[in-house]
Design a protein around this motif. Structure first.
Motif, mmCIF file in Angstrom:
data_model
loop_
_atom_site.group_PDB
_atom_site.id
_atom_site.type_symbol
_atom_site.label_atom_id
_atom_site.label_comp_id
_atom_site.label_asym_id
_atom_site.label_seq_id
_atom_site.Cartn_x
_atom_site.Cartn_y
_atom_site.Cartn_z
ATOM 1 N N VAL A 70 0.851 -1.140 0.012
ATOM 2 C CA VAL A 70 0.123 -0.053 0.216
ATOM 3 C C VAL A 70 0.942 1.286 -0.065
ATOM 4 O O VAL A 70 2.094 1.094 0.030
ATOM 5 C CB VAL A 70 -0.975 -0.011 1.200
ATOM 6 N N LEU A 71 0.149 2.386 0.029
ATOM 7 C CA LEU A 71 0.929 3.715 0.057
ATOM 8 C C LEU A 71 2.132 3.786 1.320
ATOM 9 O O LEU A 71 2.975 4.254 1.239
ATOM 10 C CB LEU A 71 0.199 4.690 -0.304
ATOM 11 N N ASN A 72 1.193 4.075 2.475
ATOM 12 C CA ASN A 72 2.032 4.591 3.738
ATOM 13 C C ASN A 72 1.488 3.517 4.969
ATOM 14 O O ASN A 72 0.769 2.602 4.773
ATOM 15 C CB ASN A 72 1.451 5.698 3.836
ATOM 16 N N GLY A 73 2.119 4.078 6.025
ATOM 17 C CA GLY A 73 1.816 3.508 7.461
ATOM 18 C C GLY A 73 0.265 3.186 7.680
ATOM 19 O O GLY A 73 -0.076 2.313 8.300
ATOM 20 N N ASP A 74 -0.318 4.557 7.404
ATOM 21 C CA ASP A 74 -1.768 4.435 7.834
ATOM 22 C C ASP A 74 -2.608 3.440 7.145
ATOM 23 O O ASP A 74 -3.473 2.763 7.713
ATOM 24 C CB ASP A 74 -2.407 5.793 7.639
ATOM 25 N N GLN A 75 -2.245 3.265 5.653
ATOM 26 C CA GLN A 75 -2.870 2.252 4.789
ATOM 27 C C GLN A 75 -2.714 0.854 5.493
ATOM 28 O O GLN A 75 -3.664 0.182 5.506
ATOM 29 C CB GLN A 75 -2.733 2.530 3.482
ATOM 30 N N ALA A 76 -1.420 0.804 5.707
ATOM 31 C CA ALA A 76 -0.681 -0.534 6.273
ATOM 32 C C ALA A 76 -1.648 -1.063 7.615
ATOM 33 O O ALA A 76 -1.917 -2.149 7.721
ATOM 34 C CB ALA A 76 0.669 -0.557 6.504
ATOM 35 N N ARG A 77 -1.755 -0.045 8.504
ATOM 36 C CA ARG A 77 -2.397 -0.383 9.636
ATOM 37 C C ARG A 77 -3.811 -0.737 9.471
ATOM 38 O O ARG A 77 -4.466 -1.504 10.014
ATOM 39 C CB ARG A 77 -2.425 0.815 10.646
ATOM 40 N N GLY A 78 -4.473 0.148 8.365
ATOM 41 C CA GLY A 78 -5.808 -0.237 8.126
ATOM 42 C C GLY A 78 -6.097 -1.559 7.524
ATOM 43 O O GLY A 78 -7.109 -2.538 7.849
ATOM 44 N N VAL A 79 -5.154 -2.131 6.789
ATOM 45 C CA VAL A 79 -5.245 -3.639 6.194
ATOM 46 C C VAL A 79 -5.012 -4.560 7.264
ATOM 47 O O VAL A 79 -5.623 -5.548 7.234
ATOM 48 C CB VAL A 79 -4.199 -3.839 5.114
ATOM 49 N N LEU A 80 -4.111 -3.991 8.125
ATOM 50 C CA LEU A 80 -3.723 -5.224 9.261
ATOM 51 C C LEU A 80 -4.670 -5.389 10.556
ATOM 52 O O LEU A 80 -5.341 -6.378 10.890
ATOM 53 C CB LEU A 80 -2.470 -4.732 10.129
ATOM 54 N N GLU A 81 -5.317 -4.115 10.730
ATOM 55 C CA GLU A 81 -6.253 -4.074 12.148
ATOM 56 C C GLU A 81 -7.621 -4.170 11.734
ATOM 57 O O GLU A 81 -8.022 -4.061 10.566
ATOM 58 C CB GLU A 81 -5.773 -2.918 12.854
ATOM 59 N N GLY A 82 -8.497 -4.191 12.667
ATOM 60 C CA GLY A 82 -10.115 -4.350 12.578
ATOM 61 C C GLY A 82 -10.626 -5.496 12.517
ATOM 62 O O GLY A 82 -9.925 -6.569 12.524
ATOM 63 N N PRO A 83 -11.991 -5.508 12.416
ATOM 64 C CA PRO A 83 -12.473 -6.814 12.532
ATOM 65 C C PRO A 83 -12.402 -7.638 11.027
ATOM 66 O O PRO A 83 -12.496 -8.726 11.202
ATOM 67 C CB PRO A 83 -13.976 -6.446 12.652
ATOM 68 N N VAL A 124 4.841 -4.622 13.703
ATOM 69 C CA VAL A 124 5.311 -5.963 14.322
ATOM 70 C C VAL A 124 4.910 -6.128 15.761
ATOM 71 O O VAL A 124 4.633 -7.122 15.948
ATOM 72 C CB VAL A 124 6.849 -5.560 14.194
ATOM 73 N N GLU A 125 4.460 -5.316 16.563
ATOM 74 C CA GLU A 125 3.977 -5.462 17.856
ATOM 75 C C GLU A 125 2.584 -5.995 17.667
ATOM 76 O O GLU A 125 2.394 -6.956 18.521
ATOM 77 C CB GLU A 125 3.983 -4.057 18.618
ATOM 78 N N GLN A 126 1.946 -5.631 16.916
ATOM 79 C CA GLN A 126 0.510 -5.907 16.923
ATOM 80 C C GLN A 126 0.484 -7.476 16.356
ATOM 81 O O GLN A 126 -0.105 -8.318 16.612
ATOM 82 C CB GLN A 126 -0.464 -5.089 15.846
ATOM 83 N N ALA A 127 1.537 -7.830 15.250
ATOM 84 C CA ALA A 127 1.626 -8.921 14.752
ATOM 85 C C ALA A 127 1.918 -10.058 15.697
ATOM 86 O O ALA A 127 1.402 -11.266 15.949
ATOM 87 C CB ALA A 127 2.508 -9.112 13.614
ATOM 88 N N VAL A 176 2.170 -13.957 14.961
ATOM 89 C CA VAL A 176 2.057 -14.074 13.495
ATOM 90 C C VAL A 176 3.502 -13.160 13.283
ATOM 91 O O VAL A 176 4.004 -12.281 14.055
ATOM 92 C CB VAL A 176 1.293 -13.267 12.940
ATOM 93 N N ALA A 177 4.410 -13.689 12.311
ATOM 94 C CA ALA A 177 5.559 -12.934 11.928
ATOM 95 C C ALA A 177 5.321 -12.049 10.834
ATOM 96 O O ALA A 177 4.546 -12.075 9.981
ATOM 97 C CB ALA A 177 6.611 -13.964 11.174
ATOM 98 N N LEU A 178 5.863 -10.862 11.185
ATOM 99 C CA LEU A 178 5.764 -9.667 10.227
ATOM 100 C C LEU A 178 7.180 -9.243 9.626
ATOM 101 O O LEU A 178 7.905 -8.947 10.603
ATOM 102 C CB LEU A 178 4.906 -8.404 10.744
ATOM 103 N N LEU A 179 7.465 -9.595 8.484
ATOM 104 C CA LEU A 179 8.612 -8.949 8.025
ATOM 105 C C LEU A 179 8.524 -7.910 7.192
ATOM 106 O O LEU A 179 7.639 -7.722 6.413
ATOM 107 C CB LEU A 179 9.490 -10.280 7.283
#
Length: 230
Positions: free
Chosen positions: A18-31, A59-62, A67-70
């Motif tokens: 994705v483009l940036n950190g906010d979008q990455a967080r949006g893909v990872l988190e939430g229901p 990484v902390e959330q993963a 789960v491993a986040l690389l």
């Protein structure tokens, strides 16, 4: 389109671009996020260029989901569609080895740069060089054009001369390799003389022609640090 959680449930390796950190967080988190569908053995590969602080948070959330986040910086531009990308990954040796066949499937080269964060730091530093060189090229072209030089001829000359002379942005990353067997500091002193002389000439011409050259100004001021490691 299936939500990220469903993709995660049915994947062993999942990549996020994705483009940036906010979008990455949006893909990872939430229901419906990736982590909602996490399962043992899932490896998440972050391809997006984000800050190291943002990466640490993801990484902390993963980790909380076992789960491993690389982090995996990628480069290649238009070559990406031809499978000629170059990737620089950071993470645990065992996990990187496990997902390497996936990475090799769409890359010409994969470089394991170190622990978590090393891949992203490599990409950020590489991009810094990339965009700074573009700015320097722009300033040089502006200077040449104002002096009456044909820009097409100028661009061709710069490209050809760089290849013929073996000039590279990596030259002063490892000064001990410039002239094998020589004292890098002595080589630096010699180079600095020409650096200061030529950069002074460039600044003088820029002032005469009214061309802004901030990259040149910084490079001139930082010459001793560059060549003498001061």
């Amino acid at each position: 389109m299936n939500p990220p959680a469903d993709v995660a449930r049915n994947s062993d390796v999942l990549m996020i671009a994705v483009l940036n950190g906010d979008q990455a967080r949006g893909v990872l988190e939430g229901p419906d996020g990736v982590l909602a569908g996490a399962h043992p053995g899932l490896a998440i590969v972050m391809l997006s260029t984000i800050t190291l602080d943002e990466l640490d948070g993801l990484v902390e959330q993963a980790t909380k989901h076992n789960v491993a986040l690389l982090d995996c910086g990628v480069t290649g531009g238009q070559l990406s569609a031809k499978g000629e990308m170059i990737s620089m990954i950071g993470g645990d040796d065992t996990v990187v080895a496990r997902i390497m066949p996936v990475l090799e499937a769409f890359n010409a080269e994969v470089h394991h740069m170190g622990d978590t964060g090393a891949g992203m730091a490599t990409k950020i530093a590489r991009n810094m060089i990339h965009f700074t060189v573009w700015r320097a090229g722009f300033e040089g072209a502006q200077l040449a054009a104002k002096a009456g030089v044909d820009l097409e001829k100028f661009a061709a000359l710069v490209e050809n001369a760089s290849h013929k002379q073996g000039a590279s942005v990596t030259t002063w990353m490892t000064p001990e390799k410039i002239v094998p067997g020589s004292d890098p500091r002595e080589v630096g002193k010699h180079t600095l003389v020409y650096h200061q002389k030529d950069m002074d000439a460039a600044r003088e011409l820029a002032e005469q022609l009214g061309v802004e050259t901030p990259t040149c100004d910084v490079a001139r001021a930082k010459g001793p640090q560059t060549y003498l490691q001061e």
